[in-house]
Scaffold this motif. Structure first.
Motif, short mmCIF file in Angstrom:
data_model
loop_
_atom_site.label_atom_id
_atom_site.label_comp_id
_atom_site.label_asym_id
_atom_site.label_seq_id
_atom_site.Cartn_x
_atom_site.Cartn_y
_atom_site.Cartn_z
N PHE A 34 0.83 -1.20 0.00
CA PHE A 34 0.00 0.00 0.00
C PHE A 34 0.87 1.26 0.00
CE2 PHE A 34 -3.80 -2.31 1.44
CZ PHE A 34 -3.24 -3.42 2.05
N TYR A 36 -0.08 5.01 1.55
CA TYR A 36 -1.02 5.90 2.23
C TYR A 36 -0.45 7.32 2.16
CZ TYR A 36 -4.00 2.29 4.26
OH TYR A 36 -4.89 1.27 4.44
N GLN A 38 -0.84 11.37 3.86
CA GLN A 38 -1.35 12.18 4.97
C GLN A 38 -1.18 13.64 4.60
OE1 GLN A 38 0.68 11.60 8.75
NE2 GLN A 38 -1.23 11.91 9.84
N GLY A 41 -2.84 18.25 8.49
CA GLY A 41 -4.02 18.37 9.34
C GLY A 41 -5.07 17.29 9.15
N GLU A 42 -4.78 16.29 8.33
CA GLU A 42 -5.76 15.25 8.06
C GLU A 42 -5.23 13.88 8.47
OE1 GLU A 42 -7.37 17.50 4.00
OE2 GLU A 42 -7.26 15.32 4.07
N GLY A 43 -6.13 12.90 8.51
CA GLY A 43 -5.73 11.53 8.79
C GLY A 43 -5.14 10.85 7.57
N LEU A 44 -4.52 9.71 7.80
CA LEU A 44 -3.97 8.94 6.67
C LEU A 44 -5.11 8.44 5.80
CD1 LEU A 44 -1.76 8.42 9.06
CD2 LEU A 44 -0.99 6.64 7.51
N LEU A 46 -5.81 5.95 2.15
CA LEU A 46 -5.22 5.04 1.17
C LEU A 46 -5.09 5.76 -0.17
CD1 LEU A 46 -4.29 2.16 0.47
CD2 LEU A 46 -6.65 1.69 -0.21
N PHE A 89 3.37 7.35 2.98
CA PHE A 89 3.79 6.17 3.73
C PHE A 89 3.61 4.91 2.88
CE2 PHE A 89 4.34 7.87 7.98
CZ PHE A 89 3.54 9.00 7.98
N PHE A 101 4.12 -0.04 8.60
CA PHE A 101 4.40 1.18 7.84
C PHE A 101 5.90 1.48 7.78
CE2 PHE A 101 0.32 3.24 7.12
CZ PHE A 101 -0.51 2.60 8.03
N GLY A 102 6.29 2.18 6.71
CA GLY A 102 7.60 2.79 6.67
C GLY A 102 7.56 4.10 7.46
N LYS A 103 8.69 4.81 7.49
CA LYS A 103 8.79 6.00 8.33
C LYS A 103 8.12 7.22 7.69
CE LYS A 103 12.88 4.76 10.96
NZ LYS A 103 14.22 5.18 11.42
N ARG B 9 -8.78 16.12 20.12
CA ARG B 9 -7.84 16.36 19.02
C ARG B 9 -6.44 16.58 19.56
NH1 ARG B 9 -5.40 15.78 15.20
NH2 ARG B 9 -5.40 16.90 13.21
N GLY B 40 8.29 11.77 13.15
CA GLY B 40 9.36 11.31 12.29
C GLY B 40 9.35 9.82 12.01
N GLN B 41 8.35 9.13 12.55
CA GLN B 41 8.27 7.68 12.33
C GLN B 41 6.92 7.32 11.73
OE1 GLN B 41 9.30 5.37 15.79
NE2 GLN B 41 10.92 6.79 16.40
N GLY B 42 6.85 6.10 11.19
CA GLY B 42 5.58 5.61 10.70
C GLY B 42 4.71 5.12 11.84
N PRO B 43 3.43 5.01 11.61
CA PRO B 43 2.54 4.49 12.66
C PRO B 43 2.92 3.07 13.07
CG PRO B 43 1.28 5.52 10.88
CD PRO B 43 2.70 5.40 10.41
N PHE B 106 -8.66 5.88 8.47
CA PHE B 106 -8.04 6.46 9.66
C PHE B 106 -8.80 7.70 10.13
CE2 PHE B 106 -3.98 4.33 10.41
CZ PHE B 106 -3.84 3.58 9.26
N GLY B 107 -8.81 7.90 11.44
CA GLY B 107 -9.24 9.15 12.00
C GLY B 107 -8.12 10.18 11.94
N SER B 108 -8.42 11.40 12.38
CA SER B 108 -7.43 12.48 12.32
C SER B 108 -6.39 12.38 13.43
CB SER B 108 -8.12 13.83 12.38
OG SER B 108 -8.95 14.00 11.25
#
Lengths: 111, 115
Positions: A34, A36, A38, A41-44, A46, A89, A101-103, B9, B40-43, B106-108
Motif C-alpha cells: 500500500f 497511504y 497524509q 491536518g488530516e488523517g492517513l 489510502l 507512507f 508502515f515505513g517512516k 484532538r 518522524g516515524q511511521g505508525p 483512519f481518523g485524524s
C-alpha cells in the motif's frame, strides 16, 4: 518480522516535476502493498494498493508496481502539483494481517 | 459516509498523569486498530480488535496502556501513568474485515504531549 524501508525525505520539487519515492520491503509469503498519504491536518488515507506480484496500483496520477523480484513498490507520478504536498507512507500487510508502515516521506511541491 | 471519529484532538498532560482517548469507527466496521505515531516515524500498531475481541496486542505496553472495545463499536485507549516517551499522535483506524488487502480508514488522530 515484516518491515518496510522507504526513501527518507524531505523531498522538494517544483510543480510538474517527476516524482519517485522508493520503497522496499521484507516479508514472508505474499504480502499486500500500500501507499497511504497524509495531507496537512488530516488523517492517513489510502492512495493505492497492489495485492500480488506485477500488479500496478494507480490513483490520482500516482502509480506503483509490485515487484517481487526486487521486493519493491516505488511510488511515481509524472507531473506533481502543489496539492500533492503531503507525507507519503509505504506499508505492507502480511500473513499476520498487521499493517506495517515505513517512516514516511515528506513531499513539498513549490509553484 | 461518516469517517472515523476521534477525540480529543489535542491533549497536554504531565508525566505520571493518566489520559484516555476515544474512537468511534465507521458504522459496520468489525475491525478497529490503535496506532502510535511518534514524530518522524511511521505508525506502529498498538492493538487490533475484531468486533470486541483482541486479535493482536503484542506491541501494547501493557504495564501502562490499556484498551477496550465494548459492544464491538466504540473504543477507548488509556495510558496510566504517562511517560515522556508517550508523546505521539494516537491514530484510530477501522476496516470492514481483517483480510491482508483490506483498506483501513483512519481518523485524524489525537496529539498527546507529555511534559
Amino acid at each position: 518480522g515484516d518491515s518496510v524501508t522507504q526513501m527518507e525525505g524531505p523531498v522538494t520539487l517544483s510543480e510538474e516535476a517527476f516524482l519517485t519515492i522508493n520503497c522496499t520491503y521484507t516479508a514472508t509469503g505474499y504480502p499486500s502493498l500500500f501507499w497511504y498519504v497524509q495531507y496537512p491536518g488530516e488523517g492517513l488515507q489510502l492512495l493505492l494498493k497492489a495485492t500480488k506480484a506485477d500488479d500496478k496500483g494507480s490513483n490520482k496520477g500516482f502509480e506503483a508496481t509490485y515487484r517481487k523480484e526486487t521486493t519493491s513498490f516505488h511510488l511515481e507520478k509524472g507531473s506533481v502539483q502543489v496539492s500533492d504536498s503531503a507525507v507519503y507512507f509505504c506499508a505492507l500487510s502480511g500473513s499476520n494481517y498487521k499493517l506495517t508502515f515505513g517512516k514516511g516521506t515528506l513531499l513539498t511541491v513549490n509553484p | 459516509e461518516a469517517g472515523v471519529a476521534q477525540s480529543p484532538r489535542y491533549k497536554i498532560i504531565e508525566k505520571r498523569q493518566s489520559v484516555a482517548f476515544w474512537c468511534n469507527p465507521i458504522s459496520g466496521h468489525a475491525t478497529l486498530y490503535w496506532y502510535q505515531q511518534i514524530l518522524g516515524q511511521g505508525p506502529k500498531l498498538l492493538i487490533q480488535f475484531q468486533n470486541n475481541g483482541v486479535v493482536d496486542d503484542s506491541q501494547l505496553p501493557k504495564d501502562r496502556f490499556s484498551a477496550e472495545r465494548l459492544k464491538g463499536v466504540d473504543s477507548t485507549l488509556k495510558i496510566q501513568p504517562a511517560k515522556l516517551e508517550d508523546s505521539a499522535v494516537y491514530l484510530c483506524a477501522s476496516s470492514g474485515g481483517a483480510a491482508t488487502n483490506e483498506k483501513l480508514f483512519f481518523g485524524s488522530g489525537t496529539q498527546l504531549s507529555v511534559l
